[in-house]
Design a protein around this motif. Structure first.
Motif, PDB file in Angstrom:
ATOM      1  N   MET A  13      47.607  17.231  38.557  1.00  0.00           N
ATOM      2  CA  MET A  13      48.900  17.266  37.856  1.00  0.00           C
ATOM      3  C   MET A  13      50.028  16.738  38.734  1.00  0.00           C
ATOM      4  O   MET A  13      51.134  16.559  38.255  1.00  0.00           O
ATOM      5  CB  MET A  13      49.240  18.710  37.457  1.00  0.00           C
ATOM      6  N   ASN A  14      49.769  16.569  40.009  1.00  0.00           N
ATOM      7  CA  ASN A  14      50.824  16.241  40.963  1.00  0.00           C
ATOM      8  C   ASN A  14      51.041  14.723  41.021  1.00  0.00           C
ATOM      9  O   ASN A  14      50.202  13.992  41.555  1.00  0.00           O
ATOM     10  CB  ASN A  14      50.410  16.771  42.346  1.00  0.00           C
ATOM     11  N   PRO A  15      52.161  14.230  40.466  1.00  0.00           N
ATOM     12  CA  PRO A  15      52.359  12.779  40.461  1.00  0.00           C
ATOM     13  C   PRO A  15      52.529  12.201  41.865  1.00  0.00           C
ATOM     14  O   PRO A  15      52.350  10.995  42.059  1.00  0.00           O
ATOM     15  CB  PRO A  15      53.628  12.585  39.623  1.00  0.00           C
ATOM     16  N   GLN A  36      62.395  11.222  39.647  1.00  0.00           N
ATOM     17  CA  GLN A  36      61.232  10.715  38.916  1.00  0.00           C
ATOM     18  C   GLN A  36      60.404   9.802  39.804  1.00  0.00           C
ATOM     19  O   GLN A  36      59.874   8.781  39.369  1.00  0.00           O
ATOM     20  CB  GLN A  36      61.648   9.982  37.646  1.00  0.00           C
ATOM     21  N   TYR A  73      57.799  14.350  45.804  1.00  0.00           N
ATOM     22  CA  TYR A  73      58.034  13.844  44.453  1.00  0.00           C
ATOM     23  C   TYR A  73      59.129  14.728  43.884  1.00  0.00           C
ATOM     24  O   TYR A  73      58.915  15.914  43.639  1.00  0.00           O
ATOM     25  CB  TYR A  73      56.777  13.937  43.593  1.00  0.00           C
ATOM     26  N   MET A 102      50.496  12.489  44.092  1.00  0.00           N
ATOM     27  CA  MET A 102      49.168  11.996  44.469  1.00  0.00           C
ATOM     28  C   MET A 102      48.994  10.517  44.121  1.00  0.00           C
ATOM     29  O   MET A 102      48.167   9.831  44.716  1.00  0.00           O
ATOM     30  CB  MET A 102      48.072  12.822  43.780  1.00  0.00           C
ATOM     31  N   LEU A 103      49.776  10.018  43.165  1.00  0.00           N
ATOM     32  CA  LEU A 103      49.699   8.594  42.824  1.00  0.00           C
ATOM     33  C   LEU A 103      50.140   7.752  44.022  1.00  0.00           C
ATOM     34  O   LEU A 103      49.565   6.701  44.307  1.00  0.00           O
ATOM     35  CB  LEU A 103      50.590   8.286  41.615  1.00  0.00           C
ATOM     36  N   TRP A 104      51.150   8.253  44.732  1.00  0.00           N
ATOM     37  CA  TRP A 104      51.633   7.533  45.916  1.00  0.00           C
ATOM     38  C   TRP A 104      50.614   7.653  47.050  1.00  0.00           C
ATOM     39  O   TRP A 104      50.412   6.722  47.807  1.00  0.00           O
ATOM     40  CB  TRP A 104      52.999   8.089  46.354  1.00  0.00           C
TER      41      TRP A 104
END
Lengths: 250, 106
Positions: A40-42, A199, A194, A44-46
């Motif tokens: 759920m942790n955006p 955002q 984040y 992690m996309l980075w």
């Protein structure tokens, strides 16, 4: 009598226990859940972006990060917990992002990484993520002591049209509210974070800029010695607290 | 390709309720915000999200400019059969991405 003494001792030891709180605990449960679950942790996309960059050559002729440093899970473990550190070559303190920029210039001859660029944030998130859960352990050398002293001075200096210092909010009024937001104790445990307001992912220096603009002060430049000094002082205050990168903050 | 975080159970019992989570990296630019030069930034959002399970649509959503960047969608469905679960996001500027995972139902 002995029992009373023991009871007193127990009370005192509870009172003197660590009262530092990560900003994580001041968030509403939904935001905490977002940080605790990697699916759920955006942020992690980075981290995933950074992992891809770690293995990629910036130019065909250059080396990738992995060519020198190998597996980041081993070579970068605990590194972020020790930054900012003293750079003997330049005789000044350097933050993690600055070290990545320096490495890119000196060893990869690649295009320079701009502060707050997506690439640099991804790489710093990935590197800092390797230290998640480890205690913050600022280096003890004498060079950093002077830097931290400067950081502490800036932290306690009133600035801007509102004439406020960092300490006046984050030491004197931590845990209370500033309009709708809670005032955290200013422990930089999860950077790059984040931030829901942004955002996106941003560095501690971007966060510090936000506070400086908030008190109507002219922010220091990214990568300036002042910002690195504040960062070093804040990391010292947070010594021993666990690193959370990539953290979620409101 | 945008980066995606998906959580789909790989193995589950027939008839059980399963939770599926999908997070995709996307700016979700509203089209109402000016840039540093004061010009409006063109809209760039994801419009639709569809999840198919064994070829059948089990969940879809229409997104709007009011939805935050990196949209996260979680929903539940019933595990009926072993098969592929595919996720499709479509949006402005020809954005289209499909990811597939496999569920084994015992």
């Amino acid at each position: 009598m002995k029992r009373i003494a023991l009871a007193l001792f127990a009370c005192c030891s509870i009172a003197s226990a660590d009262e530092r709180r990560s900003g994580l605990l001041d968030m509403r449960p939904e935001a905490q859940a977002m940080q605790r679950d990697d699916s759920m942790n955006p942020g992690m996309l980075w981290v995933l972006d950074g992992e891809a960059l770690w293995g990629r050559k910036p130019t065909p002729a250059a080396q990738s990060c992995a060519d020198c440093h190998g597996d980041a899970a081993a070579s970068m473990r605990g590194v972020a917990a020790r930054y900012p550190a003293f750079d003997q070559a330049s005789g000044s303190a350097i933050d993690l992002a600055g070290r990545i920029i320096q490495c890119r210039e000196a060893h990869q001859a690649g295009p320079p990484l701009a502060r707050e660029s997506k690439e640099l944030l991804a790489l710093s998130s990935f590197v800092a993520h390797q230290s998640r859960g480890l205690p913050i352990a600022p280096p003890e050398d004498t060079g950093m002591r002077a830097v931290r002293a400067l950081g502490q001075r800036i932290y306690n200096t009133r600035m801007g049209q509102l004439d406020l210092s960092c300490a006046q909010c984050h030491d004197d009024h931590a845990g209370r509210r500033l309009a709708g937001s809670s005032i955290p104790q200013a422990h930089p445990t999860g950077y790059p974070i984040y931030r829901l307001e942004w955002q996106g992912v941003g560095s501690l220096q971007r966060r510090l800029r936000g506070c400086m603009v908030g008190v109507r002060a002219e922010p220091f430049a990214y990568g300036s010695s002042e910002f690195i000094a504040i960062e070093a002082y804040l990391m010292e205050r947070a010594r021993g607290m666990a690193l959370e990168t990539p953290a979620i903050r409101p | 390709m945008a980066r995606v975080l998906l959580r789909v159970p790989t193995m589950t019992e027939k008839g059980s309720v399963i939770e599926i989570r999908a997070l995709i990296q996307h700016v979700m630019e509203t089209g109402y915000r000016p840039n540093a030069q004061g010009e409006l930034q063109p809209r760039d959002i994801i419009w639709t999200f569809t999840c198919r399970y064994g070829g059948e649509v089990v969940f879809n959503a229409t997104l709007s400019p009011a939805i935050a960047a990196n949209p996260f969608i979680a929903f539940t469905t019933i595990a009926t059969q072993s098969g592929p679960v595919s996720f499709t996001w479509e949006g402005d500027n020809g954005f289209a991405q499909t990811e597939t995972r496999h569920i084994t139902v015992t």
